[in-house]
Every structure is written in C-alpha cells, then in structure tokens.
Design an enzyme around this catalytic site. Structure first.
Site, PDB file in Angstrom:
ATOM      1  N   ASP A 102      -5.281  -6.140   8.209  1.00  0.00           N
ATOM      2  CA  ASP A 102      -6.458  -5.380   8.642  1.00  0.00           C
ATOM      3  C   ASP A 102      -6.047  -4.024   9.201  1.00  0.00           C
ATOM      4  OD1 ASP A 102      -9.178  -4.826   9.734  1.00  0.00           O
ATOM      5  OD2 ASP A 102      -9.495  -6.931   9.283  1.00  0.00           O
ATOM      6  N   HIS A 144     -12.055  -2.634  13.463  1.00  0.00           N
ATOM      7  CA  HIS A 144     -12.296  -3.685  12.459  1.00  0.00           C
ATOM      8  C   HIS A 144     -11.315  -4.852  12.611  1.00  0.00           C
ATOM      9  CE1 HIS A 144     -12.353  -5.343   8.301  1.00  0.00           C
ATOM     10  NE2 HIS A 144     -13.575  -4.867   8.221  1.00  0.00           N
ATOM     11  N   SER A 195     -16.720  -8.742   5.680  1.00  0.00           N
ATOM     12  CA  SER A 195     -15.526  -8.673   6.541  1.00  0.00           C
ATOM     13  C   SER A 195     -15.651  -9.601   7.739  1.00  0.00           C
ATOM     14  CB  SER A 195     -15.361  -7.255   7.097  1.00  0.00           C
ATOM     15  OG  SER A 195     -14.715  -6.434   6.188  1.00  0.00           O
TER      16      SER A 195
END
Ligand SMILES: *[C@@H]1O[C@H](CO)[C@@H](O)[C@H](O)[C@H]1NC(C)=O
Ligand SMILES: *[C@@H]1O[C@H](CO)[C@@H](O)[C@H](O)[C@H]1NC(C)=O
Ligand SMILES: *[C@@H]1O[C@H](CO)[C@@H](O)[C@H](O)[C@H]1NC(C)=O
Ligand SMILES: *[C@@H]1O[C@H](CO)[C@@H](O)[C@H](O)[C@H]1NC(C)=O
Ligand SMILES: *[C@@H]1O[C@H](CO)[C@@H](O)[C@H](O)[C@H]1NC(C)=O
Ligand SMILES: *[C@@H]1O[C@H](CO)[C@@H](O)[C@H](O)[C@H]1NC(C)=O
Ligand SMILES: *[C@@H]1O[C@H](CO)[C@@H](O)[C@H](O)[C@H]1NC(C)=O
Ligand SMILES: *[C@@H]1O[C@H](CO)[C@@H](O)[C@H](O)[C@H]1NC(C)=O
Ligand SMILES: *[C@@H]1O[C@H](CO)[C@@H](O)[C@H](O)[C@H]1NC(C)=O
Length: 747
Positions: free
Chosen positions: A141, A204, A530
C-alpha cells in the site's frame, strides 16, 4: 545465499547505487521492463544477479551496458529482474530460455467502524488469540503511520519467531513496534525520491492496515462523525507494511519487489488494495506475486476495482486471488439541508462543519452564471470558470452533476454546496466546505424550485450524522464482471464492506487528500473496494486462526460458500457481488470445501494453453507434461472453483456447460449432503450425483453440474442460479451464472 542477502541490503539502503549513465540516443528510448522467470531455480547454488547480467549482455552485446541497464533483481521468492530496455531487446529476451514473459513497467492505482459488528464479529467474539497473534498480515500500500492509535502495541509480545522481515526507518518514520513488525518501501523509479521511508503520507495504507488488524480504539471519529470503537478484524494479528504506492502510482516493478520480499519474510496473508487493467496472468505483477504466494500457502486478497457499475470492469481476476467487491453496511452519513421555507432536504456526504446559527443566502449555478463565459462549460453543473465570483461569494450554491463542485465553490468564496446527483449517492464523500449530495430529480428539484420562486432564498447545511439504512447492497462504484482473462471464472469472488468505512489515517495527509485542506486526523471515513479488500483479508486471517492447516483455496472456498447472497440494484447480479457478503463466523464451519492445490492451478493453466516449457519455468520443474493431467475434456472451466460461470460468446448459442467438482468434508465424519438447485426459467441444471454420503473427515467426493438451455432471449443477458449442498447443519452454496455477450460483442 550470500548473493541474495547482498541484494536485500542493496535494496533497502541503496536503490540507486548503480548510476545510469547510458551513452547515445538509446538513452531516452530505454524504458523499464520486467523480465519474469518463474520459480527460483532449485538444486544448484545460483548467482541470480550474474545470470541476469549474462542475459542482458547476450541481448545488448555489452557487459558494460548490461550493468548500466539492470535496475533490480528479484530472487527471494521467484526469479526475474527489471532493466531499462529497448523494445527490440525486450523482444529478444522473450525468446530466451527460462523467460516466461517480458512486459513494460506500468502504474497501477489505489482502489480508494461499525463494519465488524455488522459482520457479526463483535468485540468479544470467540478468537484463537494465541494463533491470531502469530498471524502476520502483509499489506502492499502507501505506507503506514504509527501515529495512528490503531497500531498501539501495548500488550503485544515480540514478533513470531519465524518472522524474517525488517523495519526500515526514514523521514517521519522512526521504527516499528510489536504490532507493526515490519515496514519496507520500494521505489525503483528514477530519479530516487529524497527522504523516502515507509511512512504513509496519503492515509490509504494506514486505513487498509488498521481495517485488517488495528487494535480497538474507543471514541474514534472524524470530528465527532461516526464516533465509536474503531478496530480491525483480527486485532491481535501483526502487520507488515510494504510501501509500493507513491504520488506517481504503484508501479509493476515495485509491487513485484514487495511480493518477492513479503513471501520470503514470512507473512501469512497478503492484502492488496491496488489494481490496473487486467492483463495476461504472467504479465501482471499482482497475478505473478500472488501465484508464488499461493505456492507457499499464502492467500492474496485483492480489491475488485472502482470502475463499476459498468460491466467488464473487474480487476485482479486470477483464480488464485480472492477478488473482493464493495458492499454497504447498515450505516450511512446523512447531511441535512434546511431551507428558508421551513422544508428540510436530506442528502448524503461527510460534512464535518458545524454551521453558525443562521441561514445562508442560496443560489443555483444556473443563476450564478457569468454570462461572458458561457462557452466555458455548463454553469448549472458549476463547471470551473463558468460562475460569477460576485454571485457565489458567501452563498450556498446548488449545482447539478457528478462530483467535486465543492472545490470550485470554495475557490470562489462560496459558503457551501448542494450537489444534485442523477441517483442517490450510496456512499459519502468528504466535502471541503459545507456540502451535501442530494438526488436531483426529487429533493434537488424542490431546492431549485424554491430558489427560482423566492426573492431571497436561504438555507443551512448541518453537520453529518450517522443513520441506519437497509444493507447490504453492492456499491455503485464496485467493479463488475465478466472478465476476459479467465473467461469462465466468475469474478469478483465475494463482497465485503467498502462504503463509509471509519478506520485509521495518517496525520501527514489531509482528510480530502488535497494539500489546501487544513484538516488532519488519525481516523478518516473512506469508501472503495480498497476498503473492502482488508475486511476480506482479515476474515481470511480469522478463519486461518481456527484452521491453520487449510490451503489458501480452502479458506477462500469457506468464505465464498458461507457468504450471504445479495440483491443488487442494477441487473449485474453475481457479476457484481460474487458469492455474496462474507460471513466470517460461518466460514469457520463451512461443512465442505472446494479445495485446490498447486496442481489444480497447473491443470487449469494447461487447459488455458500454457506450454509445458512455461509451466516448467513457472514452478521450477523439469519435463512437466500437461497431457498427463488435463481434466475431462468436456469440462467448461477445468478448475475446482467454488462458483460456476459460463460466458456465452455468440448470442444465438444454446446453453451447454459441464462443471466437474469435488468437495472435501470438514464437517461431521458421517454426513449426507443433498444438492438443492435453484434455477431460473430457461436454464436446466442437473447435479450428478445429487446426494453425497461422507463417512470420514477429509474425504473427497466428486460430482458434476450440467447446464442446458435454449438460446437466451435477446433482452436477457444474465441467468442467475445456485447449487447448495445441505446436510441440515451446513449450507454450502455456490452461485452459478450464465452470461451472454451482447450481439455486438462478436463484431
Ligand atoms: C517529514 O519528513 C520531511 C523530510 O525529512 C520533513 O521535511 C518534514 O518536516 C516531515 N514532516 C513531518 C510532519 O514531520
Ligand atoms: C428541519 O430540521 C430542523 C433541524 O433538525 C428541525 O428543527 C425542523 O423541525 C425540521 N423541519 C421539518 C419541516 O422537518
Ligand atoms: C466574468 O468573466 C469575465 C471574463 O472572463 C471576467 O473578466 C469577469 O471578472 C467575470 N466576472 C465575475 C463577476 O466573476
Ligand atoms: C448541464 O449539466 C446538467 C447536469 O449534468 C444537464 O442536465 C444539462 O443538460 C447541461 N446543460 C447543457 C447546456 O449542456
Ligand atoms: C430554475 O431556473 C433555472 C434558470 O432559469 C432553470 O435552468 C431551471 O430549470 C429552473 N429550475 C426548475 C426546477 O424549474
Ligand atoms: C506427454 O504425455 C503424453 C500422454 O501420456 C504422451 O503421449 C506424450 O508423448 C508426452 N509428451 C512429452 C513431451 O513427453
Ligand atoms: C442470431 O440470430 C438472429 C436472428 O435469427 C440473426 O439476425 C443474427 O445475425 C444472429 N447472430 C449471430 C451472431 O449469429
Ligand atoms: C459412521 O457411521 C458408521 C456406520 O454407520 C459407523 O460405523 C461409524 O462409527 C460412524 N463414524 C463416526 C465417526 O461416527
Ligand atoms: C440447509 O441447511 C441449513 C442449516 O445450515 C438449514 O437451516 C436449512 O433449512 C437447510 N435448507 C434446506 C432448503 O433444506
């Protein structure tokens, strides 16, 4: 062995020790290519880097150039390298022995809590803590921020003894702890990034990691919105972050490097909320990496993509991947707008702003147009450049359209935005100024009429509150099948919550990701497949903690056959939801498993036309012969998949498919399962045999499922059916989906 260790040092401390100074005009035409060479060669001490240099020397004719153009050698979990090549050199390398594929490096993109309670995993659910705390979840990520309280390691012991990973420090990242036990970054691009580190400047990676394995944090919220206890699905598990995404995206070569190391480091599961357009399996870094992970008993869970509701948009489709669609949970964020006439309108958004106790002047984009700029775009939609600053200043503006009008209105000094969408939003977006998204045809029309019919219209936008809503639904953005890489394999596999997920965030990022946004927080509410992916990863880790001996395919099968089928608003059916919403608690007791091992996938690859030679390279064998293991020729998909799918390519064809399957008993030793088939009109399904009598655990029994039907009517493209094996204790359900291509598919 020594070589490989040196490589890792080179990797971690010195990405660009080799300066790339290439003479002549070739310099600009050279581009990074990945040369994929399958399994690590076995049985000899093998100087991987030297071998790669020899190959490069053979195609460039120069040892010096070979040294200059090699960027990185993989070699911990599979064989391959990255080099700056000319197209003709790439072509030449494709013909070399031991090379499976050569493909240009491209960039992939990110597929940007109450959710665990909703899935039945309450805070005090039964857990195998001793095993869970030895489980390591590897996440590819944007990095991770240890400032987020979800990664507090209070009460955690040292990393499991088998852990071989590392923690790389760097800018804003001073080290790991006993919760986040590994962190590395991968950036093979040039020029090198200054002050690189595994830190998450985007948010994220912190969000996905904490969704999978964050510890419980009471009182988590975004400025009071969504307040509750935030936690991951396996709060005792450990996290290892492999940072592969940067401002430029997540490149193939970096992702492969991360897989190479994560597998060797000893992670138990890999979570990848990243994707790109589907490619041939062995020109796709996620398919390659997850294949080698599968070989070593590691399940890779991936997001399906955010390009829905269009069909043919699903990504990460290899059969050994668990492909996760995004569903809603029973909570959403409502943002109320009160109008001067006393009426209220409810919209959806994540609005952190508390209004002053007064009404604000209200106008629509159409009425705020700067008419000397009519040719710049559509003022009703508040397109950039179309509005008059004077008219917008200090007002709330009603805009039609799709999206980010709040930024335009902010730049013009507006007080807020109400956006009228064609359809009701099924997830909330964080707004940069007070804002709410309403349905244009109903609520929006009322607001517009009020504006048109009132001398001095006023309104107020309230801070968002969480409300209950019917669930689960598949979210509009979640990518849909069918896929064209593995034609008769249904993807996505299953669905998990991916809308309005409250989880950890990085203080180095802003809430909207825009640098002009002054708001920072260690939690944020995000939506995307996601966010769905780490839910499924954690569910898999949870199952694995109870069933440590199960293969990656067995864990995926358990999650699929116990999933709750979902209704879906558009007519994409299981092309949107796969087997349905995950049910982690039931997945511990699936009754039967559709298991697969390495050989099952190899048989499948044979059927798909991979050559004996390529399979030899892929798995590091010698003299492999496909014709010795190919399954019955009539088999439609040639794989023991927990779902059944046929794509009918010609619209006038009759339906005819046959699926060979075998199931392994993991329920009661003595048990009798009956097949219960549900099929729509126009599809006949026969199961042979339709009773399976087991007398011991781990016993495997085979059956076949035969589909027949006349050509599908023109207006119908999907037939949804199912088979359920039921022993009255377990319900082992597989979706069956027939998809007919439209007439113009053939043209
Ligand atoms: C992060 O690191 C960079 C480079 O060392 C530094 O300039 C910056 O101030 C740091 N940011 C924070 C918030 O610590
Ligand atoms: C509109 O919302 C406000 C604030 O919640 C409330 O006081 C008022 O009663 C509502 N009006 C109507 C007509 O529902
Ligand atoms: C309207 O557009 C013109 C032409 O671009 C520009 O000069 C003017 O400042 C704009 N007026 C307002 C009120 O924004
Ligand atoms: C402006 O955009 C709205 C919403 O997308 C649309 O309904 C309208 O037709 C557009 N107007 C023009 C002139 O294109
Ligand atoms: C309100 O007025 C604008 C500008 O004249 C027009 O485009 C719009 O269609 C009107 N809205 C309604 C609901 O009548
Ligand atoms: C592969 O096996 C088939 C069937 O057993 C045999 O006929 C064929 O010669 C074998 N091919 C090779 C290359 O060994
Ligand atoms: C399918 O059948 C229809 C009607 O008979 C015909 O018009 C069409 O060309 C056929 N399509 C194909 C691909 O054969
Ligand atoms: C299963 O059934 C058989 C025959 O009825 C019996 O002999 C055997 O003991 C049973 N096994 C178990 C584990 O209950
Ligand atoms: C199948 O098994 C479940 C138990 O998992 C049971 O509740 C259900 O009634 C069974 N369904 C049918 C159709 O027999």
């Amino acid at each position: 062995m020594k070589m490989i260790q040196n490589l890792s040092l080179l990797f971690v401390f010195c990405f660009y020790c080799l300066p790339i100074v290439i003479q002549g005009s070739d310099q600009h035409e050279r581009k990074p290519y990945i040369v994929y060479m399958g399994e690590m060669p076995m049985g000899r001490t093998y100087a991987i880097k030297e071998h790669h240099l020899n190959l490069l020397e053979a195609v460039t004719g120069s040892q010096k150039i070979a040294r200059q153009i090699r960027i990185h050698s993989y070699g911990k979990s599979f064989n391959g390298f990255v080099a700056r090549l000319l197209p003709r050199e790439a072509k030449k390398l494709r013909g070399e022995d031991n090379v499976i594929s050569v493909f240009p490096n491209t960039h992939n993109k990110l597929h940007t809590t109450r959710s665990w309670d909703y899935l039945g995993m309450t805070l005090n659910v039964n857990r195998r803590l001793n095993i869970e705390s030895n489980t390591i979840v590897g996440v590819l990520d944007t990095g991770i921020s240890l400032d987020c309280p979800s990664f507090n390691d209070k009460g955690f012991g040292p990393p499991p003894p088998r852990w071989k990973g590392k923690c790389v420090t760097g800018a804003n990242f001073s080290g790991c702890n006993n919760k986040v036990i590994g962190a590395k970054y991968f950036y093979l691009e040039q020029p090198v990034i200054e002050n690189a580190s595994p830190v998450d400047e985007d948010g994220h990676g912190t969000h996905t990691s904490s969704t999978a394995a964050g510890v419980p944090v009471a009182g988590a919220s975004v400025d009071g919105i969504g307040r509750g206890t935030a936690r991951g699905g396996v709060p005792s598990a450990r996290i290892a972050m492999y940072k592969v995404c940067w401002e430029s995206g997540c490149s193939d070569m970096d992702m492969l490097a991360a897989f190479d190391e994560a597998i060797a480091d000893g992670v138990n599961l890999i979570s990848v909320s990243i994707g790109g357009p589907p490619r041939d399996f062995f020109s796709d870094p996620i398919a390659i990496g997850s294949f080698h992970a599968m070989r070593r008993g590691i399940l890779t869970s991936c997001s399906a993509g955010n390009d829905g509701p269009d069909l043919n948009s699903v990504e990460n489709v290899a059969p050994w991947i668990m492909t996760v669609a995004a569903s809603s949970i029973d909570r959403e964020y409502a943002t109320m707008v009160a109008l001067g006439d006393g009426k209220n309108a409810t919209g959806v958004s994540i609005n952190t702003f508390t209004p002053e106790n007064k009404m604000y002047p209200l106008i629509s984009g159409a009425l705020a147009a700067n008419h000397s700029r009519d040719d710049y775009g559509n003022a009703s939609s508040c397109d950039t450049g179309t509005l008059s600053k004077e008219m917008v200043m200090g007002r709330i503006v009603y805009c039609l359209g799709q999206g980010n009008q709040d930024w335009t209105i902010k730049d013009l000094g507006g007080a807020g935005t109400i956006v009228g969408l064609d359809e009701r939003a099924d997830f909330g977006s964080i707004t940069i100024i007070p804002g709410s998204y309403v349905e244009a045809n109903t609520v929006g029309k009322q607001i517009d009429l009020y504006i048109n019919n009132t001398k001095d219209p006023v309104a107020i936008i309230y801070k968002s509150i969480s409300t209950r809503t019917p669930a689960p639904r598949i979210i509009s953005f979640s990518s849909r099948g069918p896929q064209s890489i593995a034609n008769n394999i249904l993807k996505p596999d299953l669905a998990a919550p991916g809308a309005d997920i409250l989880a950890g965030f990085s203080n180095l990022a802003t809430l909207t990701g825009n640098p002009q946004d002054p708001r920072h927080n260690v939690f944020n509410i995000l939506s995307g497949t996601s966010m769905a992916c780490p839910h499924a990863t954690a569910a898999a880790a949870y199952v694995k903690s109870f069933r440590p001996g199960w293969s990656p395919a067995a864990i995926k099968s358990a999650l699929m056959t116990t999933a709750t089928p979902m209704s879906i608003k558009d007519n994409s059916a299981e092309l949107g939801s796969g087997a349905g919403q995950i049910n982690p608690l039931s997945a511990i007791h699936p009754g039967l498993l559709y298991d697969m091992n390495m050989n099952s996938y190899i048989a499948y690859l044979c059927k798909e036309g991979y050559t004996n030679t390529n399979i030899d390279i892929l798995i590091g064998s010698k003299g492999f012969n496909c014709s010795t293991i190919v399954p019955p020729p009539q088999s439609t998909d040639g794989i023991n998949y927990p779902s059944m799918h046929i794509r009918i390519l010609s619209p006038n064809s009759t339906i005819s498919a046959i699926f060979y399957r075998s199931v392994t008993n993991v329920g009661q030793a003595n048990s009798t399962y009956k097949a219960i088939v549900t099929a729509p009109k126009g599809l006949s399904i026969e199961v042979v045999p339709d009773i399976l009598q087991f007398s011991r655990l781990r016993q495997e029994l085979s059956f076949k499922v035969v589909l027949k039907g006349p050509p599908m009517p023109k207006e119908i493209s999907i037939l949804s059916a199912s088979i359920e094996w039921n022993d009255s204790r377990h319900s082992v359900r597989s979706p069956i989906l027939v998809y007919k291509e439209s007439d113009d598919f053939m043209k």
